[in-house]
Every structure is written in structure tokens, then in C-alpha cells.
Design a protein around this motif. Sequence first.
Motif, mmCIF file in Angstrom:
data_model
loop_
_atom_site.group_PDB
_atom_site.id
_atom_site.type_symbol
_atom_site.label_atom_id
_atom_site.label_comp_id
_atom_site.label_asym_id
_atom_site.label_seq_id
_atom_site.Cartn_x
_atom_site.Cartn_y
_atom_site.Cartn_z
ATOM 1 N N ALA A 1 -23.605 5.512 -22.164
ATOM 2 C CA ALA A 1 -23.709 6.777 -22.885
ATOM 3 C C ALA A 1 -25.177 7.045 -23.184
ATOM 4 C CB ALA A 1 -22.907 6.719 -24.186
ATOM 5 N N PHE A 2 -25.619 8.281 -22.916
ATOM 6 C CA PHE A 2 -27.013 8.633 -23.189
ATOM 7 C C PHE A 2 -27.137 9.069 -24.642
ATOM 8 C CE2 PHE A 2 -30.889 11.138 -23.212
ATOM 9 C CZ PHE A 2 -31.745 10.280 -22.537
ATOM 10 N N ASP A 3 -27.924 8.318 -25.425
ATOM 11 C CA ASP A 3 -28.100 8.588 -26.848
ATOM 12 C C ASP A 3 -29.423 7.971 -27.291
ATOM 13 O OD1 ASP A 3 -27.607 9.325 -29.484
ATOM 14 O OD2 ASP A 3 -25.632 8.421 -29.551
ATOM 15 N N ASN A 4 -30.069 8.568 -28.272
ATOM 16 C CA ASN A 4 -31.347 8.034 -28.776
ATOM 17 C C ASN A 4 -32.314 7.722 -27.638
ATOM 18 O OD1 ASN A 4 -30.712 8.149 -31.542
ATOM 19 N ND2 ASN A 4 -29.540 6.264 -31.365
ATOM 20 N N ASP A 5 -32.427 8.634 -26.672
ATOM 21 C CA ASP A 5 -33.393 8.560 -25.570
ATOM 22 C C ASP A 5 -33.114 7.476 -24.537
ATOM 23 O OD1 ASP A 5 -34.928 10.690 -26.667
ATOM 24 O OD2 ASP A 5 -35.856 9.269 -28.049
ATOM 25 N N GLY A 6 -31.967 6.808 -24.615
ATOM 26 C CA GLY A 6 -31.668 5.748 -23.655
ATOM 27 C C GLY A 6 -30.191 5.670 -23.329
ATOM 28 N N TRP A 7 -29.858 4.749 -22.426
ATOM 29 C CA TRP A 7 -28.478 4.521 -21.994
ATOM 30 C C TRP A 7 -27.941 3.277 -22.676
ATOM 31 C CZ3 TRP A 7 -25.952 8.134 -19.326
ATOM 32 C CH2 TRP A 7 -26.691 9.074 -18.612
ATOM 33 N N TRP A 8 -26.765 3.403 -23.312
ATOM 34 C CA TRP A 8 -26.138 2.328 -24.081
ATOM 35 C C TRP A 8 -24.771 2.025 -23.488
ATOM 36 C CZ3 TRP A 8 -28.625 0.595 -28.659
ATOM 37 C CH2 TRP A 8 -29.785 1.313 -28.992
ATOM 38 N N VAL A 9 -24.417 0.733 -23.374
ATOM 39 C CA VAL A 9 -23.144 0.321 -22.788
ATOM 40 C C VAL A 9 -22.044 0.330 -23.840
ATOM 41 C CG1 VAL A 9 -21.929 -1.522 -21.577
ATOM 42 C CG2 VAL A 9 -24.352 -1.164 -21.156
ATOM 43 N N GLY A 10 -20.920 0.949 -23.477
ATOM 44 C CA GLY A 10 -19.750 0.966 -24.358
ATOM 45 C C GLY A 10 -18.479 1.110 -23.551
ATOM 46 N N LYS B 1 -14.478 16.023 -25.025
ATOM 47 C CA LYS B 1 -15.346 14.880 -25.336
ATOM 48 C C LYS B 1 -14.590 13.564 -25.243
ATOM 49 C CE LYS B 1 -18.764 17.211 -28.091
ATOM 50 N NZ LYS B 1 -19.614 17.142 -29.255
ATOM 51 N N TYR B 2 -15.360 12.536 -24.879
ATOM 52 C CA TYR B 2 -14.814 11.184 -24.824
ATOM 53 C C TYR B 2 -15.400 10.381 -25.979
ATOM 54 C CZ TYR B 2 -13.075 11.954 -20.090
ATOM 55 O OH TYR B 2 -12.403 12.424 -18.991
ATOM 56 N N ILE C 1 -18.461 6.859 -31.106
ATOM 57 C CA ILE C 1 -19.123 8.165 -31.091
ATOM 58 C C ILE C 1 -18.550 9.007 -29.959
ATOM 59 C CG2 ILE C 1 -21.358 9.356 -30.881
ATOM 60 C CD1 ILE C 1 -22.674 6.698 -31.826
ATOM 61 N N ALA C 2 -18.386 10.312 -30.201
ATOM 62 C CA ALA C 2 -17.876 11.236 -29.182
ATOM 63 C C ALA C 2 -19.035 11.817 -28.378
ATOM 64 C CB ALA C 2 -17.081 12.354 -29.836
ATOM 65 N N TYR C 3 -18.855 11.890 -27.046
ATOM 66 C CA TYR C 3 -19.881 12.424 -26.148
ATOM 67 C C TYR C 3 -19.264 13.396 -25.154
ATOM 68 C CZ TYR C 3 -22.783 8.507 -27.648
ATOM 69 O OH TYR C 3 -23.492 7.619 -28.399
ATOM 70 N N PRO C 4 -20.034 14.443 -24.777
ATOM 71 C CA PRO C 4 -19.599 15.270 -23.648
ATOM 72 C C PRO C 4 -19.771 14.454 -22.363
ATOM 73 C CG PRO C 4 -21.769 15.959 -24.389
ATOM 74 C CD PRO C 4 -21.300 14.900 -25.349
ATOM 75 N N VAL C 5 -19.003 14.800 -21.340
ATOM 76 C CA VAL C 5 -19.039 14.054 -20.074
ATOM 77 C C VAL C 5 -20.446 14.038 -19.472
ATOM 78 C CG1 VAL C 5 -18.395 15.939 -18.526
ATOM 79 C CG2 VAL C 5 -17.712 13.602 -17.982
#
Length: 139
Positions: A87-96, A105-106, A117-121
Motif C-alpha cells: 500500500a502506498f502511504d507516507n511516501d513509500g510502499w508498505w506490506v500488508g 476501497k480495500y 487502513i482503507a485505500y483506493p485501488v
Amino acid sequence: MEVFRKGDEVEVRSKEEGFLGSYYEATVISQLNGNTRYKVQYKNLVEEEDQTRPLVEIVSADEVRPMPPRTVGEATRIFYYLDKVDAFDNDGWWVGNISGKQGSKYWVYFDTTQDEIAYPVSQLRNHLEWSNGKWVSSK
């Protein structure tokens, strides 16, 4: 170990407390110490003192990997419960892991922080591991 050249687009793994396991997009500026270290300029991270300047850092080769391949149809991708994603968040990619879906949203659950946290695709991608010079699906 992969060798990167000046101008290569890469991702750099953070070893900082609170950012472990996250990856940040960068461009290689130069190779150092016989390719054991690289000088990189980040795409989304900026210098603390001057927020208009991209952050430049020297990182060890084991923190650098090529950019994962882009997949066709990324904007219309469908994820399923417990799929491993970045997931792209806080300027980086995080594994979840996908923990649910609500509207368009997922929901993504992060083991490292116990956050959900909910994210758009558009901010999600399939998780891939860089292993022995190849991208390997986590499925």
C-alpha cells in the motif's frame, strides 16, 4: 547481488525504526565502494532542512532492489481477503494484507503496526519479493 547503474530507478528498503519493511522509490546517482553502496535520490522524500529538495542518501546494496514490474490493468485490479499487498502511504510502499472491502476501497491490515487502513485501488499493488534476481509472487 544486483548491480545498478547511474539513472536506474530502484526501491530502497528502510531500516529505520517505525519504517521497517517499507520501500521508497529512488534513482541511482552513483555506485560507491565497488557496488556495495549506492548514492540515491528519492522520488517522494525531501530533505528536512529544505523541503523543496529531494532527499539524497548513501545506502548499502542490500537495501536496494529494482522497481517491481507494472502490471496491466492496475487501476481495475481486484484483491481478495488476505491477499498480500503493498500500500502506498507516507511516501513509500508498505506490506500488508487485505482485510476487507468497503465500496471502492480495500482495507489493509499491517502486522508491523496493527493498523487497519482503507485505500483506493490506485494506492495498492500485488506484493512481490525480489529473490535471487527475480520477482516472485507471494501467492
